[in-house]
Design an enzyme around this catalytic site. Sequence first.
Site, mmCIF file in Angstrom:
data_model
loop_
_atom_site.group_PDB
_atom_site.id
_atom_site.type_symbol
_atom_site.label_atom_id
_atom_site.label_comp_id
_atom_site.label_asym_id
_atom_site.label_seq_id
_atom_site.Cartn_x
_atom_site.Cartn_y
_atom_site.Cartn_z
ATOM 1 N N MET A 1 24.460 43.534 59.678
ATOM 2 C CA MET A 1 24.743 44.821 60.270
ATOM 3 C C MET A 1 23.433 45.537 60.529
ATOM 4 S SD MET A 1 26.115 47.923 57.804
ATOM 5 C CE MET A 1 26.585 46.911 56.462
ATOM 6 N N PRO A 2 23.185 45.983 61.758
ATOM 7 C CA PRO A 2 21.969 46.745 62.016
ATOM 8 C C PRO A 2 22.080 48.153 61.450
ATOM 9 C CG PRO A 2 23.161 46.316 64.067
ATOM 10 C CD PRO A 2 23.915 45.677 62.969
ATOM 11 N N THR A 3 21.003 48.595 60.833
ATOM 12 C CA THR A 3 20.906 49.966 60.337
ATOM 13 C C THR A 3 19.664 50.594 60.948
ATOM 14 O OG1 THR A 3 21.959 49.356 58.250
ATOM 15 C CG2 THR A 3 20.731 51.424 58.281
ATOM 16 N N ALA A 38 29.716 47.834 63.226
ATOM 17 C CA ALA A 38 28.657 47.154 62.476
ATOM 18 C C ALA A 38 27.351 47.935 62.480
ATOM 19 C CB ALA A 38 28.415 45.758 63.061
ATOM 20 N N ASP A 40 25.060 51.069 61.684
ATOM 21 C CA ASP A 40 24.856 52.275 60.871
ATOM 22 C C ASP A 40 23.622 52.994 61.389
ATOM 23 O OD1 ASP A 40 26.964 51.952 59.028
ATOM 24 O OD2 ASP A 40 25.784 50.549 57.853
#
Length: 61
Positions: A1-3, A38, A40
């Site tokens: 998941m990219p943050t 996905a 954040d």
Amino acid sequence: MPTLHIELFAGRTPEKKRELVEALTSETCRVLGCEPGAVDIILIDVERENWATGGKMWSES
């Protein structure tokens, strides 16, 4: 998941922040091929007295 962690000067309206996160989410999904759920995004408001560029405080500009 990219943050994504985004630091910006304090004072932006909730509407502007919403517009920003919608655009960042859309582009992140387009480029990485992921679903919006996905992504954040953490927005960090920083006061101008706590930020400097080129040896000068933004609060003194």
